[in-house]
Design a protein around this motif. Structure first.
Motif, short mmCIF file in Angstrom:
data_model
loop_
_atom_site.label_atom_id
_atom_site.label_comp_id
_atom_site.label_asym_id
_atom_site.label_seq_id
_atom_site.Cartn_x
_atom_site.Cartn_y
_atom_site.Cartn_z
N VAL A 215 0.84 -1.20 0.00
CA VAL A 215 0.00 0.00 0.00
C VAL A 215 0.87 1.25 0.00
CG1 VAL A 215 -1.67 1.35 1.33
CG2 VAL A 215 -1.97 -1.11 1.08
N GLY A 216 1.94 1.22 0.82
CA GLY A 216 2.84 2.37 0.88
C GLY A 216 3.47 2.68 -0.47
N LEU A 217 3.90 1.63 -1.17
CA LEU A 217 4.50 1.82 -2.50
C LEU A 217 3.50 2.39 -3.49
CD1 LEU A 217 6.64 -1.41 -2.77
CD2 LEU A 217 7.48 0.87 -3.34
N MET A 218 2.30 1.83 -3.53
CA MET A 218 1.29 2.31 -4.47
C MET A 218 0.88 3.74 -4.12
SD MET A 218 -0.49 1.94 -7.15
CE MET A 218 0.06 0.27 -7.52
N ALA A 219 0.75 4.04 -2.83
CA ALA A 219 0.38 5.39 -2.41
C ALA A 219 1.45 6.39 -2.82
CB ALA A 219 0.17 5.42 -0.90
N ASP B 168 11.42 7.96 -11.74
CA ASP B 168 12.51 7.24 -11.08
C ASP B 168 11.97 6.60 -9.81
OD1 ASP B 168 14.86 6.22 -10.12
OD2 ASP B 168 15.75 8.16 -9.55
N ALA B 169 11.77 5.30 -9.86
CA ALA B 169 11.18 4.58 -8.72
C ALA B 169 12.21 4.07 -7.73
CB ALA B 169 10.33 3.42 -9.22
N LYS B 170 13.49 4.15 -8.09
CA LYS B 170 14.51 3.57 -7.22
C LYS B 170 14.46 4.08 -5.77
CE LYS B 170 17.94 1.94 -10.54
NZ LYS B 170 19.35 2.04 -11.00
N PRO B 171 14.16 5.38 -5.55
CA PRO B 171 14.06 5.83 -4.16
C PRO B 171 12.95 5.16 -3.35
CG PRO B 171 14.41 7.70 -5.62
CD PRO B 171 14.14 6.51 -6.49
N LEU C 174 11.26 -0.16 0.04
CA LEU C 174 10.01 -0.66 0.62
C LEU C 174 9.69 -2.07 0.15
CD1 LEU C 174 7.35 2.23 0.76
CD2 LEU C 174 7.92 0.59 2.57
N SER C 175 10.16 -2.44 -1.04
CA SER C 175 9.96 -3.82 -1.50
C SER C 175 10.80 -4.78 -0.66
CB SER C 175 10.32 -3.95 -2.98
OG SER C 175 11.70 -3.82 -3.21
N VAL C 176 11.95 -4.33 -0.19
CA VAL C 176 12.80 -5.14 0.70
C VAL C 176 12.11 -5.33 2.04
CG1 VAL C 176 15.02 -5.24 1.89
CG2 VAL C 176 14.90 -4.39 -0.47
N VAL C 177 11.53 -4.27 2.57
CA VAL C 177 10.80 -4.36 3.83
C VAL C 177 9.65 -5.36 3.70
CG1 VAL C 177 9.31 -3.09 5.45
CG2 VAL C 177 11.41 -2.03 4.58
N LEU D 37 15.84 -6.51 -6.44
CA LEU D 37 15.27 -5.25 -5.95
C LEU D 37 16.10 -4.68 -4.80
CD1 LEU D 37 11.42 -5.95 -6.10
CD2 LEU D 37 12.95 -5.03 -7.84
N ALA D 38 16.66 -5.58 -3.98
CA ALA D 38 17.56 -5.12 -2.92
C ALA D 38 18.79 -4.44 -3.53
CB ALA D 38 17.97 -6.30 -2.03
N ALA D 39 19.28 -5.00 -4.64
CA ALA D 39 20.44 -4.40 -5.32
C ALA D 39 20.09 -3.00 -5.83
CB ALA D 39 20.88 -5.30 -6.48
N GLU D 40 18.86 -2.80 -6.29
CA GLU D 40 18.43 -1.47 -6.71
C GLU D 40 18.46 -0.50 -5.54
OE1 GLU D 40 14.93 -0.75 -8.96
OE2 GLU D 40 15.22 -2.47 -10.28
N ALA D 41 17.97 -0.96 -4.39
CA ALA D 41 17.95 -0.10 -3.21
C ALA D 41 19.36 0.25 -2.76
CB ALA D 41 17.17 -0.79 -2.08
N ILE D 42 20.29 -0.70 -2.91
CA ILE D 42 21.69 -0.44 -2.56
C ILE D 42 22.28 0.60 -3.51
CG2 ILE D 42 24.00 -1.44 -2.46
CD1 ILE D 42 22.63 -4.09 -1.59
N SER D 43 22.06 0.41 -4.81
CA SER D 43 22.64 1.31 -5.81
C SER D 43 22.08 2.72 -5.70
CB SER D 43 22.42 0.76 -7.22
OG SER D 43 21.04 0.77 -7.55
#
Length: 464
Positions: free
Chosen positions: A42-46, A149-152, A156-159, A181-187
């Motif tokens: 929900v947080g991601l979609m919001a 740019d969705a990377k920021p 939340l996908s990791v959470v 997706l975790a790699a995206e959050a790291i980068s």
């Protein structure tokens, strides 16, 4: 083999459709499940809708049923987005909402859902939604196409994945697309990965409290017993205070961490585990306060789980959207109440013989009058790690506010069963006019009370 290209293509189509709706000011309601993965979804979609100036409402619910769907339809929203909730209810959703919906999920799907143009389910593309991509991950696949740019938002996908207990790799790592997706959050500079102690509140709670409040794994003799934890640490010669301040697990030196693991080892041994259960890959959210429950992604997930299941989903959604003020203070208080509530439920359920019945490899625990319907998933998760239930099929039931029976089933620690619980619950629930489903090792169902005994017999037959 997973058809990732096809999944990305469909995700792009559906994400762009939602982006267009947002810009056209179509009124949208986002509905998610009350668990951590649902809340993160929900947080991601919001976030994605808000970035497009959408008119939307976001909520979390414990379940979907026809009455609730008709009530929602009467509110007059133009479109309805289901995130990590709704699978197995397609006929009811169609009956109440017509085609004005989109269902985004990772639970096992029916053939009707596989064929529906309004459903995006990662399992339809050969991706294992129980291990490789969470509901939040599925939602992020669409969100990527809703903003420039969705990377920021990728953290939340990791959470969500950690909240859904998808850290199934070596040393508790995320695998499959979750790992990507975790790699995206790291980068993008939002996430850091290391190896450390896997204890609840490792950067917040005093060390002895951190151990006592950890029930994944359940540590026999220590979980739920702060005094025993304090005594064990003191006996081992660990420095637990710095002047008048209690020390936390995250600040221990490497040598102290080795000593702590040695101290916990005999307790873990009698719990049917070893030190690998409390040592592994940590996922740290770099932009969160070091002394916050939001710093460790697993604790963040637990906080979202708490706010959703304790009836305060608005707090969790607000935190996903960036609130770090009074909402966070209230959410942290709710988190502690939630952890204490689970411990109380475990004590009552396991100390009352009349609430426990065993039938072969299945153990049923009756939570009627004790366990609220929102809490069945969380309590059954905790029960699955209990040493005395090792290797069993664990079935928890409770009465809902509407008078139905809600069941939650898990494979106990060390279970060798190959039975697909999601499919068995889906089929058993349908047999008696209820609804059910989930994953291969964790599932649930909601059943008419008068059919509970028939459902139970059908379930037993399916588990053989």
């Amino acid at each position: 083999m997973p058809d990732v290209d096809a999944m990305r293509r469909v995700a792009s189509e559906k994400g762009l459709r939602l982006r267009a709706m947002a810009k056209e000011k179509v009124s949208i309601i986002v509905l998610g499940h009350v668990d951590a993965d649902g809340m993160a979804s929900v947080g991601l979609m919001a976030r994605a809708l808000a970035a497009n100036g959408a008119i939307f409402t976001a909520r979390a619910v414990p379940d979907v049923n026809l009455r609730m769907l008709h009530e929602m339809a009467s509110e007059g929203f133009d479109f309805h987005v289901f995130c990590e909730v709704g699978s197995g209810h397609l006929k009811d959703i169609e009956a109440a909402l017509g085609g004005k919906y989109m269902l985004i999920d990772h639970h096992q799907l029916t053939e009707e859902e596989r064929e529906s143009p309004n459903v995006f389910n990662v399992n339809a593309f050969g991706v294992d939604g129980s291990r490789e991509l969470s509901g939040a991950g599925a939602t992020y696949m669409l969100a990527r196409n809703m903003v420039d740019d969705a990377k920021p938002m990728s953290w939340l996908s990791v959470v969500g994945a950690l909240g859904d207990r998808q850290d199934r790799g070596s040393k508790h790592t995320l695998i499959g697309m979750n790992e990507q997706l975790a790699a995206e959050a790291i980068s993008s500079g939002y996430l850091d990965i290391s190896e450390d102690l896997l204890l609840f509140g490792r950067s917040v709670r005093p060390l002895h409290e951190s151990i006592a409040m950890t029930f994944d794994p359940y540590i026999q003799g220590l979980t739920g017993n702060k005094d025993a934890c304090l005594a064990a640490l003191t006996s081992a010669g660990l420095l637990i205070k710095d002047s008048s301040r209690w020390r936390v697990a995250a600040e221990l030196t490497p040598d102290e961490k080795e000593k702590l693991l040695a101290t916990l080892s005999p307790y873990l041994d009698i719990s049917g585990a070893d030190s690998s259960a409390v040592w592994g890959t940590t996922y740290l959210l770099k932009r969160e306060d070091e002394r916050s429950y939001l710093r460790d992604a697993r604790d963040f997930a637990s906080l979202l789980d708490a706010t959703g299941r304790m009836g305060k989903a608005g707090l969790g959604i607000a935190i996903c959207l960036g609130d770090r003020g009074a909402m966070l203070t209230d959410a942290e208080r709710t988190l502690l109440e939630y952890r204490n509530a689970i411990m109380r439920h475990l004590r009552v359920l396991l100390s009352d013989e009349e609430r426990i019945s065993q039938d072969g490899q299945m153990v049923q625990l009756v939570g009627d009058g004790i366990v609220q319907e929102n809490m069945t998933g969380a309590v059954s998760n905790a029960l699955s790690g209990m040493p005395q239930l090792r290797g069993k099929m664990i079935l928890l039931r409770t009465i809902t506010k509407s008078g139905e029976i809600k069941f939650s089933i898990r494979k106990g620690l060390g279970s060798q069963s190959k039975v697909n619980l999601g499919q068995v619950m889906l089929q058993s629930a349908a047999f008696v006019g209820g609804n059910g489903g989930g994953h291969d090792s964790a599932a649930g169902a909601r059943i008419p009370a008068v059919k509970a005994d028939i459902f139970y017999e059908k379930l037993k037959s399916g588990l053989r």
